[in-house]
Scaffold this active site. Structure first.
Site, PDB file in Angstrom:
ATOM      1  CG  MET A 231       3.742  13.933  -1.751  1.00 16.85           C
ATOM      2  SD  MET A 231       2.061  13.764  -2.408  1.00 16.85           S
ATOM      3  CE  MET A 231       1.296  15.284  -1.826  1.00 16.85           C
TER       4      MET A 231
ATOM      5  CB  ALA B 225       8.700   8.870  -3.629  1.00 16.27           C
TER       6      ALA B 225
ATOM      7  CG  LEU C 258      -3.124   1.418  -0.316  1.00 13.74           C
ATOM      8  CD1 LEU C 258      -1.628   1.393  -0.624  1.00 13.74           C
ATOM      9  CD2 LEU C 258      -3.375   1.801   1.128  1.00 13.74           C
TER      10      LEU C 258
ATOM     11  CB  SER D 269      -2.874   7.773   3.723  1.00 10.69           C
ATOM     12  OG  SER D 269      -2.138   6.641   3.332  1.00 10.69           O
TER      13      SER D 269
ATOM     14  CB  ILE E  53      -1.147  10.385  -3.140  1.00  9.06           C
ATOM     15  CG1 ILE E  53      -1.556  11.858  -3.100  1.00  9.06           C
ATOM     16  CG2 ILE E  53      -0.863   9.896  -1.720  1.00  9.06           C
ATOM     17  CD1 ILE E  53      -2.858  12.104  -2.334  1.00  9.06           C
TER      18      ILE E  53
ATOM     19  CE1 TYR F 186       4.118   4.017   6.277  1.00  9.71           C
ATOM     20  CE2 TYR F 186       5.523   5.845   6.943  1.00  9.71           C
ATOM     21  CZ  TYR F 186       4.286   5.218   6.949  1.00  9.71           C
ATOM     22  OH  TYR F 186       3.241   5.771   7.631  1.00  9.71           O
TER      23      TYR F 186
ATOM     24  NE  ARG G 133       8.262  11.562   6.432  1.00 10.80           N
ATOM     25  CZ  ARG G 133       7.592  10.715   5.649  1.00 10.80           C
ATOM     26  NH1 ARG G 133       6.407  10.262   6.047  1.00 10.80           N
ATOM     27  NH2 ARG G 133       8.102  10.333   4.492  1.00 10.80           N
TER      28      ARG G 133
ATOM     29  CG  ASP H 130     -13.428   3.899  -3.701  1.00  8.16           C
ATOM     30  OD1 ASP H 130     -12.308   4.274  -3.296  1.00  8.16           O
ATOM     31  OD2 ASP H 130     -13.906   2.784  -3.412  1.00  8.16           O
TER      32      ASP H 130
END
Length: 369
Positions: free
Chosen positions: A301, A299, A240, A134, A267, A94, A15, A198
């Site tokens: 993805m 780490a 998260l 995400s 993830i 990040y 990226r 969740d």
């Protein structure tokens, strides 16, 4: 403002921190953009596209870091970049420092002002700069999990959707946020048997309604998670807690009871991972075995689909980049209460409390410095 974009050098990170359209907007605002030659090639963006948009191409990372006020990156600096950081410079990228003590210490030692994409918030507490990646990681997780399940890759040899007369693959998704939701979407689209866990009952109600009851939902408690994981073919960890380490939801003892050849995709690995045995891997060497199960803990993805990821990321970050460039970092953060938590390190101190607590490092109030 002078803005520099170096080539990412993390393993298989393709990226780049800005698109040509992003360059165009910043140039129109009166800023100078300097991009390391070749930085966009991994995302299928040529040097010429950047130049047409108004960027100046430079040859070396040293020149990018030494001559620009604001450095834009995708991933946290790695050891080879630590010496380039300096005081009175802004880094926007990040960081995921709660699981990165070495990087945190290097940022502190450098005196740089470091703003983290992942701790910037919306008014509702969601993370607008983490959400696009995400989403990408969530959509990738069932794909890489399905690949790891192939027998030649060491997996169980299970086709997630099954075929007539056979059972479907069982997919457990831990976390119903952006990454978990997208994982469930793709796994459900592959016709797998999916259950999402969740802690938020309202979120579970939304997920149940969205999937019209075709995806099972369950409140996350240790006993229910353990039972589901033991029976799973594929487990996707998508938990998260912004800015701090993720809780460990799957123990080594539970993995020991899983089916031989089952797969776990974490993830959450950027924030330390939600499986006890998770450790960061790379696209070059993405998996390892624990007992008889396969772990995939890459780490970065989204770096596997850099064209999509680069454009999705810039769509989200550009308004914040523009605000920093137009107003300076302090005014930009002061104007936007959700942008303020993005500041993680400033003038040799950790100034974001969840990171300081996670790393047992001193916390300093940035606005008192």
């Amino acid at each position: 403002m002078r803005i520099g974009v170096p080539t990412e050098i993390k393993n298989n990170e393709f990226r780049v921190a800005i698109t040509p359209d992003g360059v165009t907007q910043l140039v129109k605002n009166g800023h100078e953009i300097f991009i390391q030659a070749g930085a966009g090639l991994g995302s299928s963006i040529s040097n010429e596209e950047f130049q047409v948009s108004g960027a100046t191409m430079v040859n070396t990372a040293d020149e990018i870091w030494s001559t620009n006020e604001l450095i834009l990156k995708v991933k946290e600096p790695v050891a080879a970049e630590f010496h380039r950081m300096r005081p009175n410079q802004i880094l926007f990228t990040y960081l995921h420092l709660a699981a990165g003590r070495e990087c945190a210490q290097a940022l502190v030692d450098s005196g740089i002002t470091a703003i983290a994409y992942e701790t910037v918030l919306n008014s509702d507490g969601t993370t607008p700069l983490l959400a696009p990646m995400s989403e990408v990681a969530g959509r990738l997780a069932p794909q890489v999990g399905a690949d790891a399940l192939l027998r030649p890759k060491g997996g169980r040899g299970v086709l997630l959707g099954g075929v007539s007369g056979t059972r479907k693959g069982r997919v457990v998704v831990l976390g119903g946020g952006v990454a978990g939701f997208n994982s469930a979407q793709i796994a459900h689209g592959m016709d797998a048997d999916v259950i999402i866990f969740d802690r938020n009952s309202d979120r579970l109600k939304y997920l149940k309604d969205y999937f019209k009851g075709e995806v099972e939902t369950s409140l996350a408690d240790s006993a229910s998670i353990e039972s589901a994981v033991i029976e799973a073919d594929l487990v996707i960890g998508a938990v998260l807690i912004p800015g701090t380490k993720t809780p460990k939801l799957v123990s080594n003892a539970t993995v020991a009871r899983m089916k031989p050849g089952s797969v776990l995709v974490d993830i959450s690995i950027d924030q330390g991972g939600c499986f006890e045995d998770s450790k960061p891997t790379t696209h070059a060497d993405p998996t390892y075995k624990v007992h008889n199960s396969i772990f995939y803990c890459v780490a970065n993805m989204p770096g596997a689909v850099p064209h999509t990821s680069t454009y999705a990321l810039t769509n989200a970050t550009l308004p914040y980049i523009t605000s920093i460039a137009n107003n300076g970092w302090r005014e930009a953060l002061t104007r936007d209460s959700g942008f303020k938590p993005g500041l993680n390190v400033h003038k040799g101190a950790v100034v974001y409390k969840p990171v300081a607590d996670a790393l047992n490092m001193p916390y300093v109030d940035a606005w008192a410095i």
